[in-house]
Design an enzyme around this catalytic site. Structure first.
Site, mmCIF file in Angstrom:
data_model
loop_
_atom_site.group_PDB
_atom_site.id
_atom_site.type_symbol
_atom_site.label_atom_id
_atom_site.label_comp_id
_atom_site.label_asym_id
_atom_site.label_seq_id
_atom_site.Cartn_x
_atom_site.Cartn_y
_atom_site.Cartn_z
ATOM 1 N N HIS A 60 -3.557 -5.811 1.021
ATOM 2 C CA HIS A 60 -2.922 -6.021 2.333
ATOM 3 C C HIS A 60 -2.921 -7.490 2.754
ATOM 4 C CE1 HIS A 60 -2.543 -1.791 3.706
ATOM 5 N NE2 HIS A 60 -3.565 -1.593 2.902
ATOM 6 N N CYS A 78 0.839 -1.196 0.000
ATOM 7 C CA CYS A 78 0.000 0.000 0.000
ATOM 8 C C CYS A 78 0.883 1.257 0.000
ATOM 9 C CB CYS A 78 -0.960 -0.042 1.192
ATOM 10 S SG CYS A 78 -2.399 1.018 0.971
ATOM 11 N N GLU A 103 -1.141 -8.811 4.976
ATOM 12 C CA GLU A 103 -0.934 -8.885 6.434
ATOM 13 C C GLU A 103 -2.251 -8.790 7.206
ATOM 14 O OE1 GLU A 103 -0.511 -6.221 4.692
ATOM 15 O OE2 GLU A 103 -0.945 -4.400 5.862
#
Lengths: 224, 84
Positions: free
Chosen positions: A193, A86, A195
């Site tokens: 994302h 990002c 994560e």
């Protein structure tokens, strides 16, 4: 395996990234973007999401001049893995470690959603553990439209640098590009994302194999 | 002391989503003759330099180093001498 998460002023996905790296055994630590140290000891360096330096001027434009970025550049040149998620992706394009630029979404506004990604390169350092070619990953951005000129796009395609594509037009990105690597394949940037999709409690673990791929790559190449 | 006025716009080939939204809003306000809106950035930089030519050089180098992304943006500028 040792990894490190770079904290810029305005990073806000640094804790999520640290959590994912810790859960999946990538042995993370933090480093401040203001520090002027070597990152030679780390197998993988992560630039997290957020709004570094308030995203003033352009996303990533100020962060690229942080003291730590010289060490990130050196690590990239040295073949260590560098990952920008990002805002981290935006910093990597601004710094020239990756080609192109992330621009305001085609329809202005912040997109907060989960989106299907096509894994375009199954053998990359960041995707080798995936056993399916479609994964569901969270997205959260207002400036995620990947732009590059036609020659750059053709080069990305022919060098197999496009790792992830959206499966539908999310934000107006050229060729629906969601994530790319550099020509050498050791620097990756992506807007979604992974994560945020590692803990079964959240209900989506499609991000786990992203980190397991990195573990496998490091185990094979073995910097440390 | 010199005053630089720097205007930054997207290259013509690059989509300007804000410009498009503003154009639509102007049409809704009955400014139907509006054909195009380009939104850019404007900077005023005060700096000291040994000469006008040196100031021009500094403005160009700082603009290309930081103020624009050369992938997508272009610029023009003026520099004038002002009182310190």
């Amino acid at each position: 395996m040792k990894s490190v998460v770079v904290r810029f002023p305005g990073s806000n996905c640094d804790e999520d990234m640290f959590y994912a790296l810790q859960e999946l055994g990538l042995n993370p630590s933090f480093v401040s973007a203001q520090s002027d140290i070597s990152l030679a000891d780390y197998d993988a360096i992560f630039l997290p999401g957020g709004f570094s330096y308030g995203d003033y001027l352009r996303t990533g434009a100020i962060a690229r001049f942080s003291p730590i970025m010289q060490a990130v550049q050196a690590a990239a040149d040295n073949g260590q893995l560098v990952v920008g998620i990002c805002n981290g992706f935006q910093i990597l394009t601004e710094s020239g470690l990756l080609p192109g630029q992330l621009m305001m979404n085609e329809v202005p506004g912040f997109i907060c959603d989960e989106t299907l990604l096509q894994v375009e390169q199954a053998e990359s350092a960041f995707t080798n553990a995936y056993t399916t070619d479609e994964i569901l990953i969270p997205v959260a951005h207002a400036d995620g439209r990947y732009y590059a000129d036609e020659q750059t796009l053709a080069d990305l395609e022919s060098n197999h640098q496009i790792v992830f594509k959206y499966t539908s037009n999310l934000n107006g990105s050229e060729d629906m590009i969601a994530g790319i690597t550099n020509k050498q394949g050791n620097v990756l940037g992506m807007m979604p994302h992974p994560e945020r999709a590692v803990d079964p409690l959240i209900g989506n673990t499609d991000g786990q194999n992203f980190f397991k791929s990195i573990l496998a790559t490091v185990a094979t190449q073995g910097v440390n | 002391m010199y005053l630089a006025k720097i205007k930054v716009t997207y290259k013509p080939s690059v989509l300007d989503p804000q410009g498009e939204v503003i154009k639509s809003a102007l049409h809704r306000l009955d400014y139907e003759t509006v054909e195009q809106v380009i939104q850019g950035k404007y900077f005023e930089v005060r700096l000291s330099a040994d000469s006008l030519a040196a100031a021009n050089g500094l403005v160009e180098s700082m603009t290309e180093a930081l103020l624009i992304n050369q992938n997508t943006e272009t610029y023009n500028y003026t520099v004038e001498e002002v009182e310190a």
